[in-house]
Design an enzyme around this catalytic site. Structure first.
Site, PDB file in Angstrom:
ATOM      1  N   CYS A  98      13.449 109.410  40.176  1.00  0.00           N
ATOM      2  CA  CYS A  98      13.561 110.749  39.133  1.00  0.00           C
ATOM      3  C   CYS A  98      13.106 111.957  39.900  1.00  0.00           C
ATOM      4  O   CYS A  98      11.965 111.980  40.296  1.00  0.00           O
ATOM      5  CB  CYS A  98      12.790 110.361  38.117  1.00  0.00           C
ATOM      6  SG  CYS A  98      12.773 111.616  36.767  1.00  0.00           S
ATOM      7  N   CYS A 100      12.325 114.874  38.360  1.00  0.00           N
ATOM      8  CA  CYS A 100      11.845 115.528  37.559  1.00  0.00           C
ATOM      9  C   CYS A 100      10.246 115.160  37.376  1.00  0.00           C
ATOM     10  O   CYS A 100       9.819 115.815  36.302  1.00  0.00           O
ATOM     11  CB  CYS A 100      12.473 115.567  36.319  1.00  0.00           C
ATOM     12  SG  CYS A 100      14.246 116.123  36.340  1.00  0.00           S
ATOM     13  N   CYS A 117      16.429 105.987  39.101  1.00  0.00           N
ATOM     14  CA  CYS A 117      17.383 106.064  37.840  1.00  0.00           C
ATOM     15  C   CYS A 117      18.460 105.108  37.972  1.00  0.00           C
ATOM     16  O   CYS A 117      19.103 104.640  38.971  1.00  0.00           O
ATOM     17  CB  CYS A 117      18.029 107.655  38.370  1.00  0.00           C
ATOM     18  SG  CYS A 117      19.063 108.223  37.247  1.00  0.00           S
ATOM     19  N   CYS A 119      15.796 105.128  34.908  1.00  0.00           N
ATOM     20  CA  CYS A 119      14.577 104.584  34.806  1.00  0.00           C
ATOM     21  C   CYS A 119      14.475 103.764  33.623  1.00  0.00           C
ATOM     22  O   CYS A 119      15.213 103.669  32.710  1.00  0.00           O
ATOM     23  CB  CYS A 119      13.502 105.986  34.826  1.00  0.00           C
ATOM     24  SG  CYS A 119      13.638 106.779  33.046  1.00  0.00           S
ATOM     25  N   CYS A 128      15.804 110.071  28.455  1.00  0.00           N
ATOM     26  CA  CYS A 128      15.825 110.468  29.939  1.00  0.00           C
ATOM     27  C   CYS A 128      14.995 111.730  30.040  1.00  0.00           C
ATOM     28  O   CYS A 128      15.425 112.622  29.279  1.00  0.00           O
ATOM     29  CB  CYS A 128      17.528 110.961  30.261  1.00  0.00           C
ATOM     30  SG  CYS A 128      17.396 111.547  32.062  1.00  0.00           S
TER      31      CYS A 128
END
Length: 159
Positions: A98, A100, A117, A119, A128
């Site tokens: 991920c 982010c 991903c 996750c 998400c």
């Protein structure tokens, strides 16, 4: 990933096409706390992910959105940046970690798999964090489950 045992006096050596990095991996069931190892990675000349990994992650995102009955963000640039981040992590870490989240050790997180991903929160609760896969009732959810390679390149050109 190729792992070599190299003397601990060598910390980091960069050559034109090879980088040796010292890493410590914790071992279970031993009395030693860590074992120094070196990971050999080829240096890349490009800034960002390869077209191949971008295409792989684009197709994955489209298929997962269809299969999970989720949609991309109404602002497709969010979708494009997240897919680019996943592709970059796939190239550098070998897994679509991920993009982010902040990690102290990305390699360890990728190996664990919780934030790869899709996750665990996405698989279990359709949550998400990246806003890549959004449910219909989300205010930011669009109505599309497809994004073209041209859109990806155009929207991520500055990133």
């Amino acid at each position: 990933m190729l792992t070599l045992n190299i003397p601990s006096t060598l910390q980091k050596v960069n050559y034109s096409s090879i980088s040796l990095e010292k890493k410590c991996y914790f071992r279970q069931f031993t009395t030693r706390r860590h074992v120094p190892r070196f990971i050999v990675r080829a240096a890349t000349d490009t800034d960002g992910p390869t077209d191949k990994s971008m295409e792989i992650m684009r197709k994955f995102s489209e298929q997962y959105a269809k299969g999970s009955k989720t949609y991309f963000c109404i602002d497709k640039s969010v979708t494009a940046v997240v897919i680019k981040g996943l592709a970059e992590h796939k190239d550098t870490l070998g897994a679509p970690l991920c993009p982010c989240r902040h990690y102290d050790n990305k390699e360890a997180e990728a190996a664990q798999g919780f934030w790869n991903c899709p996750c665990v929160p996405m698989r279990e609760r359709k949550e998400c964090h990246c806003m890549l896969f959004l449910t219909e009732d989300n205010d930011f959810s669009g109505d599309e489950q497809k994004i073209s390679m041209e859109e990806l390149k155009e929207m991520t050109a500055g990133y």
